[in-house]
Scaffold this motif. Structure first.
Motif, short mmCIF file in Angstrom:
data_model
loop_
_atom_site.label_atom_id
_atom_site.label_comp_id
_atom_site.label_asym_id
_atom_site.label_seq_id
_atom_site.Cartn_x
_atom_site.Cartn_y
_atom_site.Cartn_z
N GLY A 147 0.83 -1.20 0.00
CA GLY A 147 0.00 0.00 0.00
C GLY A 147 0.86 1.24 0.00
O GLY A 147 2.00 1.24 -0.47
N LEU A 148 0.31 2.32 0.56
CA LEU A 148 1.01 3.60 0.60
C LEU A 148 0.98 4.16 2.00
O LEU A 148 0.03 3.96 2.77
N VAL A 149 2.05 4.87 2.35
CA VAL A 149 2.04 5.79 3.48
C VAL A 149 2.32 7.17 2.89
O VAL A 149 3.09 7.30 1.94
N PHE A 150 1.69 8.19 3.46
CA PHE A 150 1.79 9.52 2.86
C PHE A 150 2.73 10.40 3.66
O PHE A 150 2.54 10.63 4.86
N ILE A 151 3.78 10.86 2.97
CA ILE A 151 4.73 11.81 3.52
C ILE A 151 4.35 13.18 2.96
O ILE A 151 4.47 13.41 1.76
N GLN A 160 2.31 13.22 -0.95
CA GLN A 160 3.13 12.30 -1.73
C GLN A 160 3.03 10.89 -1.16
O GLN A 160 3.41 10.64 -0.03
N GLY A 161 2.48 9.97 -1.96
CA GLY A 161 2.36 8.60 -1.50
C GLY A 161 3.67 7.85 -1.66
O GLY A 161 4.26 7.84 -2.73
N CYS A 162 4.12 7.23 -0.59
CA CYS A 162 5.33 6.41 -0.63
C CYS A 162 4.91 4.94 -0.49
O CYS A 162 4.16 4.59 0.42
N GLY A 163 5.39 4.10 -1.39
CA GLY A 163 5.04 2.69 -1.33
C GLY A 163 5.53 2.04 -0.05
O GLY A 163 6.61 2.35 0.45
N HIS A 657 12.57 7.73 -2.48
CA HIS A 657 11.66 6.63 -2.78
C HIS A 657 10.82 6.86 -4.02
O HIS A 657 10.52 7.99 -4.39
N THR A 658 10.40 5.76 -4.61
CA THR A 658 9.33 5.75 -5.60
C THR A 658 8.72 4.35 -5.58
O THR A 658 9.19 3.46 -4.86
N TYR A 659 7.66 4.14 -6.37
CA TYR A 659 7.07 2.81 -6.45
C TYR A 659 6.44 2.62 -7.82
O TYR A 659 6.16 3.57 -8.54
#
Length: 672
Positions: A147-151, A160-163, A657-659
């Motif tokens: 999923g994503l955690v948002f920074i 910005q969603g981080c995988g 990071h990216t995903y």
């Protein structure tokens, strides 16, 4: 007199068939990579024996803090004969039984045969307190393992969603979660409550006072451990903790949040990660954030702070311990901030209770209310040495609360679940009501008049990519006076995401003749700030003026969000992506910083791929403007929608990071 049964504790005893494949599929546990019987309470367990069952005993594996005892009572468990000819039975644990490891002892042909089972909460069962009716929600909050955690260090731009790889079904992850459950101080009866289990897990996920999973650190010096920004998933953290029995170094709020999602989903509790942009940390229990300035306008140190962003969690359950209307999403937080009931834990607090201002309800609703809706109160020292309220900022805190949208990698704004519309009568009433339960219920009295000068801040860019210069302006507008001389001071500072000062990077002092010299222009070169920023850092511009012609002083604080340049992910293989068929990936990163990078490497985090492996680049020294790349093969192990999480790290900068989102099929003919 009947003969005592002979004890033969064997998992694979030929007297009993556990029908693993059928049971695990019926209980939505077939994704677990544990070769054992994992079932959910409230659903029947189908078993087949070679002879009739003459008796049943239950043993709950309570852990080291509570003794284990055999019991002839079934505690609400039901054993039904489905076919006497084939000796087919259904054993059903009640929908409110304790979760964890159980041993069921059957008497068959005068022999005692043991059956081990792991019982989880059941969001698919209408009688369970964690039941979720919507299949899309069940998929998102229980079955999704990535999923994503948002920074998000600014409310002005899209978070910005981080995988993040939760990995609750990975091998030995459930084993670690069960070990945490058995280490908890909860009684067996308490382990039937999702509220109490999740509260206990918020304490055990952090290591501040109970040797839990993750040791928090915000110092910037992460020698002897892993920089928190490098983590992209929970699996390696939990497995390291399981293997070493020592806290894993180090974590910050997004790490605690990601790991808690894994633990609760593994145990069967619906859970999601939540990000609060501009999150208050109230240390004085007065439900406001106090900011003090001396008579010269200098800001004084305070334990209260406002984090650029803060991640916590929500879990879904009924709350029979609270008044009506408090069921549903509950906020809880594993990041160690303040103690509750003698240890670092927070929640669960009903979102409906927080929104209504009922902060006296358990657990920790007062603290979480302040995180999303505290007002910033500015105090200024007068000539007598007393501090008076200069102004109250009612809109700074809790600008946006977000989580991952259901079924897609987008952001879902859930601010209205925590508070009424900012500035509305309902929101003001909620805040005033909540503050009456704080330590300073009359804090809103005697607020001074507004300043003589209005200041407007402007930055052309919504955010700055680290490595770029920063340009901004401050415009001063007189309200009632025709002319004035302002002693002007603008300071640019780097702050950590948790609101803590790191260092000043620039300061300007000058006299401005108003209205002629009404605009101040500032510029910060990348070389002045990029070497000191950390993950989630911001540039804070603090502006103050003091009028010569009047006893008036004003101040303004504005934040410029920073973003790190991310790596790129290219999938070289063609769709469709099939289980067991290797996928060729290419990672690349271009150095956009003003100085060279050393010790560069990529990490890939995905189900079945360990992020512990460093994928080191060829260049020992990556000069500015130069691009590096790395190719790797990833073999998906199961069908589903997953995120491939990639990060680039160097000695100078961690956790860029990216995903990449992919759909994996069982075969080329599968349809999504």
């Amino acid at each position: 007199m009947s003969q005592s049964p002979e004890k033969k504790p064997r998992l694979d005893d030929p007297c009993i068939n556990l029908n693993l494949e059928m049971n695990r599929k019926a209980h939505y546990t077939d994704s677990f990579e544990n070769p054992s019987l994992i079932v959910r309470r409230g659903f029947p367990i189908n078993i087949t024996t070679t002879a009739p069952i003459d008796g049943v005993k239950l043993v709950y594996i309570a852990g080291t803090k509570h003794p284990q005892r055999d019991s002839q009572r079934l505690f609400g468990w039901k054993l039904e004969t489905k076919s006497s000819e084939t000796n087919n039975y259904q054993l059903t644990p009640p929908s409110n039984c304790a979760v964890g490891r159980w041993t069921i002892k059957f008497t068959i042909d005068a022999k005692e045969v043991e059956m081990q089972a792991t019982i989880l909460f059941n969001p698919f069962c209408k009688d369970d307190q964690v039941y979720m009716e919507c299949p899309e929600e069940q998929e998102e909050y229980i079955l999704s393992d990535t999923g994503l955690v948002f920074i998000a260090n600014s409310w002005r731009i899209k978070p910005q969603g981080c995988g993040w790889v939760f990995g609750q079904f990975e091998s030995r992850v459930l084993e670690c979660c069960l070990a945490l459950l058995e280490r908890s101080p909860l009684t067996p009866t308490s382990k039937s409550s999702a509220t109490l289990v999740s509260r206990s897990m918020t304490a055990l996920v952090n290591a501040q006072d109970d040797n839990g999973v993750i040791e928090g650190d915000w110092s910037g010096d992460y020698s002897g451990g892993t920089d928190p920004s490098e983590w992209t998933g929970s699996v390696d953290i939990l497995l390291q903790y399981l293997e070493t029995e020592k806290p894993v170094k180090y974590g910050q709020c997004w790490v605690f949040s990601g790991v808690l999602v894994t633990v609760l989903r593994a145990l069967g509790i619906p859970c999601r990660s939540v990000t609060n942009i501009r999150s208050a940390h109230d240390t004085e229990n007065n439900l406001v954030i106090d900011i003090f300035h001396d008579r010269h306008g200098n800001r004084l140190e305070s334990d209260d702070s406002v984090w650029n962003f803060h991640l916590w969690n929500e879990m879904w359950t009924k709350r029979p311990d609270l008044p009506d209307g408090c069921d549903g999403w509950q906020a809880l937080d594993a990041t160690p901030q303040e103690m509750s009931d003698g240890c670092f834990q927070a929640g669960p607090a009903s979102l409906n209770a927080i929104k209504s201002g009922a902060v006296y309800l358990p657990y920790d609703a007062r603290f979480i209310f302040a995180e999303v809706n505290a007002d910033r109160v500015y105090w200024r020292e007068d000539s007598d040495g007393n501090y008076r309220i200069k102004k109250i900022d009612k809109k700074h805190v809790g600008r946006m609360v977000v989580t991952k949208a259901i079924g897609c990698n987008d952001v879902d704004d859930i601010t209205d679940q925590y508070k009424h519309k900012e500035g509305s009568e309902e929101e003001r009433y909620q805040t005033r009501l909540a503050v009456t339960f704080g330590t300073e219920p009359d804090i809103y009295e005697n607020v001074e008049d507004e300043d003589e000068v209005k200041m407007k801040f402007h930055c052309e860019e919504d955010y700055i990519i680290i490595g770029q210069p920063i340009e901004y302006t401050v415009k001063l507008i007189l309200k009632d006076m025709e002319r004035a001389t302002a002693l002007f001071n603008a300071t640019a500072s780097v702050y950590g995401y948790n609101g803590k000062f790191i260092c000043n990077v620039q300061s300007h002092k000058c006299e401005l003749l108003l209205p002629e010299q009404k605009v101040f222009k500032g510029r910060i070169e990348s070389s002045e700030y990029e070497s000191v920023v950390r993950s989630g850092s911001i540039i804070k511009i603090s502006v103050m003026y003091d009028l010569k012609e009047a006893t008036d002083m004003g101040f303004l604080e504005e934040e410029i969000p920073l973003r790190a340049p991310p790596p790129k992910v290219e999938i070289l293989s063609q769709e469709p992506y099939i289980v067991g068929v290797p996928i060729q990936l290419k990672f690349s990163f271009k150095n956009r910083f003003s100085s060279a990078l050393t010790g560069g490497y990529f990490r890939l985090d995905a189900p079945g791929f360990s992020s512990r492996d460093r994928l080191e680049i060829d260049q020992k020294l990556l000069e500015p403007g130069i691009e590096c790349s790395y190719r790797v093969e990833y073999k998906p192990r199961k069908k589903g929608k997953i995120n491939l999480v990639v990060s680039f790290n160097s000695d100078q900068h961690k956790g860029l990071h990216t995903y990449k989102h992919i759909n994996v099929q069982n075969s080329k003919s599968d349809d999504f």
